[in-house]
Design a protein around this motif. Structure first.
Motif, PDB file in Angstrom:
ATOM      1  N   GLY A  35       0.802  -1.214   0.000  1.00 19.38           N
ATOM      2  CA  GLY A  35       0.000   0.000   0.000  1.00 19.38           C
ATOM      3  C   GLY A  35       0.838   1.270   0.000  1.00 19.38           C
ATOM      4  N   PRO A  36       0.183   2.416  -0.258  1.00 20.55           N
ATOM      5  CA  PRO A  36       0.910   3.693  -0.331  1.00 20.55           C
ATOM      6  C   PRO A  36       1.520   4.128   0.996  1.00 20.55           C
ATOM      7  N   PRO A  95      -7.272  -5.527   0.285  1.00 19.94           N
ATOM      8  CA  PRO A  95      -7.728  -4.203   0.715  1.00 19.94           C
ATOM      9  C   PRO A  95      -7.720  -4.050   2.237  1.00 19.94           C
ATOM     10  N   THR A  96      -7.932  -5.156   2.960  1.00 20.33           N
ATOM     11  CA  THR A  96      -7.860  -5.089   4.425  1.00 20.33           C
ATOM     12  C   THR A  96      -6.464  -4.703   4.888  1.00 20.33           C
ATOM     13  N   ILE A  97      -5.441  -5.325   4.300  1.00 20.24           N
ATOM     14  CA  ILE A  97      -4.048  -5.038   4.673  1.00 20.24           C
ATOM     15  C   ILE A  97      -3.673  -3.609   4.287  1.00 20.24           C
ATOM     16  N   ILE A  98      -4.092  -3.162   3.097  1.00 20.56           N
ATOM     17  CA  ILE A  98      -3.791  -1.797   2.656  1.00 20.56           C
ATOM     18  C   ILE A  98      -4.362  -0.773   3.633  1.00 20.56           C
ATOM     19  N   ALA A  99      -5.614  -0.992   4.065  1.00 18.86           N
ATOM     20  CA  ALA A  99      -6.249  -0.070   5.017  1.00 18.86           C
ATOM     21  C   ALA A  99      -5.564  -0.130   6.380  1.00 18.86           C
ATOM     22  N   TYR A 121      -6.132   3.080   9.042  1.00 20.61           N
ATOM     23  CA  TYR A 121      -7.579   3.299   9.032  1.00 20.61           C
ATOM     24  C   TYR A 121      -8.308   2.070   9.568  1.00 20.61           C
ATOM     25  N   ASP A 122      -9.618   2.222   9.785  1.00 19.94           N
ATOM     26  CA  ASP A 122     -10.464   1.117  10.252  1.00 19.94           C
ATOM     27  C   ASP A 122     -10.753   0.208   9.060  1.00 19.94           C
ATOM     28  N   SER A 123      -9.986  -0.878   8.948  1.00 13.70           N
ATOM     29  CA  SER A 123     -10.111  -1.738   7.780  1.00 13.70           C
ATOM     30  C   SER A 123     -11.462  -2.434   7.710  1.00 13.70           C
ATOM     31  N   ALA A 124     -12.000  -2.811   8.864  1.00 11.11           N
ATOM     32  CA  ALA A 124     -13.299  -3.508   8.867  1.00 11.11           C
ATOM     33  C   ALA A 124     -14.385  -2.622   8.271  1.00 11.11           C
ATOM     34  N   GLU A 139     -23.557  -3.104  -5.141  1.00  9.52           N
ATOM     35  CA  GLU A 139     -24.507  -2.194  -5.780  1.00  9.52           C
ATOM     36  C   GLU A 139     -24.153  -1.921  -7.237  1.00  9.52           C
ATOM     37  N   GLY A 140     -23.063  -2.552  -7.730  1.00  6.84           N
ATOM     38  CA  GLY A 140     -22.703  -2.406  -9.139  1.00  6.84           C
ATOM     39  C   GLY A 140     -21.657  -1.354  -9.418  1.00  6.84           C
ATOM     40  N   ASN A 141     -21.071  -0.754  -8.375  1.00  8.91           N
ATOM     41  CA  ASN A 141     -20.011   0.246  -8.567  1.00  8.91           C
ATOM     42  C   ASN A 141     -18.684  -0.488  -8.756  1.00  8.91           C
ATOM     43  N   THR A 142     -18.400  -0.916  -9.983  1.00  8.90           N
ATOM     44  CA  THR A 142     -17.272  -1.817 -10.238  1.00  8.90           C
ATOM     45  C   THR A 142     -15.915  -1.113 -10.306  1.00  8.90           C
ATOM     46  N   THR A 143     -15.883   0.211 -10.174  1.00  9.73           N
ATOM     47  CA  THR A 143     -14.599   0.923 -10.169  1.00  9.73           C
ATOM     48  C   THR A 143     -14.254   1.463  -8.777  1.00  9.73           C
ATOM     49  N   ALA A 144     -15.009   1.023  -7.760  1.00 12.17           N
ATOM     50  CA  ALA A 144     -14.776   1.504  -6.400  1.00 12.17           C
ATOM     51  C   ALA A 144     -13.532   0.837  -5.808  1.00 12.17           C
ATOM     52  N   GLY A 145     -12.737   1.612  -5.103  1.00 15.48           N
ATOM     53  CA  GLY A 145     -11.539   1.104  -4.431  1.00 15.48           C
ATOM     54  C   GLY A 145     -11.192   1.976  -3.249  1.00 15.48           C
ATOM     55  N   LEU A 146     -10.062   1.711  -2.620  1.00 18.99           N
ATOM     56  CA  LEU A 146      -9.648   2.455  -1.434  1.00 18.99           C
ATOM     57  C   LEU A 146      -8.829   3.685  -1.830  1.00 18.99           C
ATOM     58  N   ASP A 147      -9.263   4.843  -1.332  1.00 17.75           N
ATOM     59  CA  ASP A 147      -8.508   6.081  -1.492  1.00 17.75           C
ATOM     60  C   ASP A 147      -7.779   6.337  -0.178  1.00 17.75           C
ATOM     61  N   MET A 148      -6.499   5.996  -0.131  1.00 16.63           N
ATOM     62  CA  MET A 148      -5.763   6.061   1.132  1.00 16.63           C
ATOM     63  C   MET A 148      -5.273   7.460   1.474  1.00 16.63           C
ATOM     64  N   ARG A 149      -5.431   8.406   0.549  1.00 17.17           N
ATOM     65  CA  ARG A 149      -5.115   9.796   0.908  1.00 17.17           C
ATOM     66  C   ARG A 149      -6.200  10.391   1.790  1.00 17.17           C
ATOM     67  N   GLU A 150      -7.435  10.032   1.487  1.00 12.66           N
ATOM     68  CA  GLU A 150      -8.564  10.576   2.240  1.00 12.66           C
ATOM     69  C   GLU A 150      -9.129   9.585   3.248  1.00 12.66           C
TER      70      GLU A 150
END
Length: 474
Positions: free
Chosen positions: A44-45, A386-390, A395-398, A410-421
């Protein structure tokens, strides 16, 4: 009637060891988990670095968060751990994909604070390869001094050596003979041999004979019609004088990797004998000259036969920073080289892992029997990234993984973790992209390694080989 003994029979030599059944499986699982725990904090970043200390006479210190470097340098004794260790048409859009992939790769490295600068360097270097993927054409030189932002890409080849004394410092339309040969006399080395003389005149005769043999070898080299001679070994003063008198630039003691790469980019071959000039393939370039980088002089080859050849010069305050910068940049170059061969990309930030986990879970829900349990476990393993990255970002990975799972449901297939925010973001908008080829290989390698470990039911450690005393010394 003879009785049959049921006592266990030992078929191994003394010192050998064997682990069976559940004990062997437990040992394998512990080794695999230990390796995973060792490298997962680097992901992760906001992944953390490791300090690697080597002991012994050549003790060294290395600070890195590069997983491959960590696994290569640690001493692994567990057999399961060793299994894990061993193991576009639109040019504008394609270039942007490469920039995004390089930026994603470098975001977890030391170079993250200069990510834009090194992303541009890496992409320009790989695009010069014109799809060949031959990273040997990209030379990386590390020079102390300045800052990482002072690093740059040079269109040509730089050799970290100096030109000999009283020799031309600039050559146009160079014909280069690259060699790996001994320039001193061809001596017969006999252990313990001595040469005795009864006068200094005899010593002078021996020295004169040695010089004549050196001169003869230089003359054979000059018959190749060259104006630049580069040798892997030392050239020595007398041959250097002869080359200087003939107007030939002589460069000695070039490192083996540099000689191999120089032969590649200039189109020549490394020679060791010089009796048949017609069989030797010479290298060529338009210009050879000296350049200054910091306080050091280097030899610059421009207009080389391999047009895509280039050199990335890394600058930095300490050797540790330069070493880690080289490893980080090498990672980015490798990923980009694979992407050029297969231009397909996937979204990062845990997006692709969550997509795969969602697909596996849906298939598990339709699958009867025990196979569904294995599928669920595989999906859970995919969600661990994604749990390890968070977790590494603090951040609260759970909470974040639950939100990410809901977004994909819900069909949002481009959703991912933004670790800056510290939130769920759109990877397409953020430009967090990874190579499909690399992601596919990681997934296949992990699955194959897991299968190998799960199939283990017996571990046999051979007895150490005993040192046999040498009764016949030289």
């Amino acid at each position: 009637m003879a009785s049959l003994s049921l006592a266990p029979v030992n078929i191994f030599k003394a010192g050998a060891d064997e682990e069976r059944a559940e004990t062997a499986r437990l040992t394998s699982f512990i080794g695999a988990i230990a390796i995973g725990d060792l490298v997962k904090s680097t992901l992760g970043p906001k992944g953390m670095d490791k300090i690697l200390l080597s002991s012994g006479r050549d003790a060294s210190l290395m600070v890195t968060n590069d997983g491959a470097t960590i696994l290569k340098n640690i001493g692994v004794d567990n057999p399961a751990a060793k299994v894990l260790v061993d193991h576009g048409s639109d040019e504008v859009k394609f270039r942007q994909d490469l920039m995004n992939i390089a930026g994603t790769t470098l975001s977890s490295k030391l170079l993250t604070h200069h990510k834009d600068h090194f992303t541009k360097l890496a992409v320009e270097a790989v695009l010069r390869l014109k799809g060949s993927g031959n990273l040997e054409a990209i030379h990386i030189i590390k020079k102390l001094g300045g800052s990482l932002a002072d690093s740059y890409l040079d269109e040509g080849f730089l050799l970290d050596k100096k030109i000999g004394v009283n020799q031309p410092k600039r050559i146009e339309n160079a014909k280069i003979l690259i060699a790996n040969t001994s320039m001193d006399t061809d001596k017969i080395k006999i252990f313990g041999s001595r040469v005795r003389v009864d006068s200094t005149a005899k010593v002078a005769e021996i020295e004169h004979a040695e010089k004549e043999k050196m001169k003869e070898k230089v003359e054979r080299i000059l018959k190749h019609g060259i104006n630049c001679f580069i040798n892997r070994q030392l050239i020595y003063n007398y041959p250097e004088q002869l080359f200087g008198a003939a107007g030939v630039m002589a460069i000695e003691h070039a490192d083996f990797a540099g000689v191999e790469r120089l032969a590649l980019v200039t189109g020549g071959e490394i020679a060791s004998t010089f009796d048949h000039p017609e069989l030797v393939k010479l290298g060529s370039c338009k210009l050879i000259g000296e350049v200054m980088i910091g306080e050091d002089k280097l030899i610059h080859f421009s207009g080389v036969a391999l047009g895509e050849a280039c050199t990335i010069v890394l600058r930095g305050a300490t050797q540790q920073i330069l070493d880690e910068a080289e490893r980080s940049l090498h990672d980015a170059l490798c990923v980009l080289a694979q992407t050029v061969k297969d231009s397909r990309t996937v979204y990062g930030g845990g997006c692709s892992e969550m997509l795969m986990a969602h697909a596996v879970t849906q298939l598990a829900n339709r699958t009867p029997g025990k196979e569904a349990v294995a599928m669920e476990s595989y999906a859970k393993a995919l969600r661990m990234l994604p749990t390890i990255i968070a977790d590494n970002a603090g951040y609260d990975s759970a909470d974040l993984v639950a939100q990410l799972r809901a977004a994909h449901s819900e069909g949002n297939t481009t959703a991912g973790l933004d670790m800056r925010e510290g939130t769920i973001g759109d990877m397409a908008i953020l430009g967090i992209t990874e190579s499909f080829q690399v992601k596919r290989q990681v997934l296949l390698s992990a699955a194959e390694a897991a299968e190998v470990i799960l199939r283990v039911d017996n571990i046999i450690k051979a007895a150490p080989r005993k040192r046999v005393p040498d009764h016949h010394p030289c």
